[in-house]
Design an enzyme around this catalytic site. Structure first.
Site, mmCIF file in Angstrom:
data_model
loop_
_atom_site.group_PDB
_atom_site.id
_atom_site.type_symbol
_atom_site.label_atom_id
_atom_site.label_comp_id
_atom_site.label_asym_id
_atom_site.label_seq_id
_atom_site.Cartn_x
_atom_site.Cartn_y
_atom_site.Cartn_z
ATOM 1 N N GLY A 1 0.798 -1.213 0.000
ATOM 2 C CA GLY A 1 0.000 0.000 0.000
ATOM 3 C C GLY A 1 0.835 1.270 0.000
ATOM 4 O O GLY A 1 1.919 1.332 -0.595
ATOM 5 N N TYR B 1 -11.626 4.306 13.805
ATOM 6 C CA TYR B 1 -10.523 4.723 12.912
ATOM 7 C C TYR B 1 -10.527 6.251 12.760
ATOM 8 O O TYR B 1 -9.478 6.896 12.871
ATOM 9 C CB TYR B 1 -10.706 4.036 11.556
#
Ligand SMILES: NC(=O)c1ccc[n+]([C@@H]2O[C@H](COP(=O)([O-])OP(=O)(O)OC[C@H]3O[C@@H](n4cnc5c(N)ncnc54)[C@H](O)[C@@H]3O)[C@@H](O)[C@H]2O)c1
Length: 247
Positions: free
Chosen positions: A14, A153
């Site tokens: 990523g 998150y």
């Protein structure tokens, strides 16, 4: 060729993997750290099979001991560390009313406690050297209350922005800067893995420019903020969100 050394967390894949490639291209000696040890060592080997300018190491960002061990290993191997990119992150989407204590703690640990420990261990080390750069990867979710990636998150990323300011203030007089980058949805595997195709269409339609962000550009921003010349950028958050959120 620079003699600078950078440590990047979550660099097995990523964004972190792209950040590592960009620092490597900029001439840095690059330490790629991840909890996924095999994958991160493989990516480091892809970058530099000789190991002279790229090394992979296991680092669980929820562990302060792991940050300290990485610092010591790099000082032994390359003599110093100049910059840290706190990039590792993870989330599992759960409706806000259903998040359990365990899920909350786990997401906060990986996304926020990691930033605390990284900034503590490397902030102290950089301050003692009189120079250093820390770049924290936050998220648009932490700014606009986005829940697409989970409220825990979003809360952790909001906390990342606050810790960025706290450490920036604390370390400024020691020649250390601490900044954040706050990306919107990027053209990266995690987006395709975690967002259903129908939902992804909606995300794209909501983006003023109609396309996902470039991880390469975000990585270039990290390299710029880590440069020796970047002393006057401090405690800042660089929004890279395609115009989804303007302030
Ligand atoms: N992808 C996006 O669109 C996007 C948008 C905004 C912010 N971000 C942020 O960018 C960063 C990278 O995201 P990504 O899309 O590359 O995610 P990703 O899931 O593809 O990669 C995250 C990496 O972090 C590692 N990791 C997870 N837990 C860890 C731990 N405890 N210790 C060490 N490493 C650990 C994983 O093994 C993985 O290699 C994250 O902080 C994320 O919140 C991503």
């Amino acid at each position: 060729m620079s003699d600078r050394v950078v440590l990047i967390t979550g660099a097995a894949r990523g964004l972190g993997a792209v950040v590592a490639e960009k620092f490597f291209a900029a001439g840095y000696r690059v330490a790629l750290a991840d909890i996924a040890e095999e994958a991160v060592r493989a990516h480091a080997h892809d970058l530099d099979p000789t190991g002279a300018r790229a090394t992979g190491l296991k680092l669980d960002v929820t562990s302060k001991v792991d940050f300290a061990a990485a610092r010591d290993a790099l000082v032994t191997q390359w003599g110093k560390v100049d910059a840290l990119v706190n990039n590792a992150g993870a989330s599992k989407v759960v409706p806000v009313m259903e998040i359990t204590a365990e899920q909350f703690d786990q997401v906060i640990d990986v996304n926020l406690r990691s930033v605390l420990f990284g900034c503590q261990v490397f902030g102290q080390y950089f301050a003692a050297r009189g120079a250093g750069r820390i770049v924290n990867v936050a998220s648009l979710a932490g700014q606009n209350g986005g829940s697409a990636t989970g409220a825990h998150y979003a809360a952790a990323k909001g906390g990342t922005l606050t810790l960025t300011k706290v450490f920036a203030r604390d370390l400024a007089a020691s020649g250390v800067t601490v900044n954040a980058i706050s990306p919107g949805p990027l053209d990266l595997p995690i987006v395709y893995e975690s967002v259903a195709p129908e939902k992804l269409k909606q995300v794209l339609a909501s983006l003023p420019g109609g396309r996902l962000g470039s991880a390469q550009f975000v990585a270039d921003a990290a390299v710029l903020l880590a440069s020796g010349d970047a002393h006057f950028a401090n405690g800042a958050c660089w929004d890279i969100n395609g115009g989804l959120y303007m302030r």
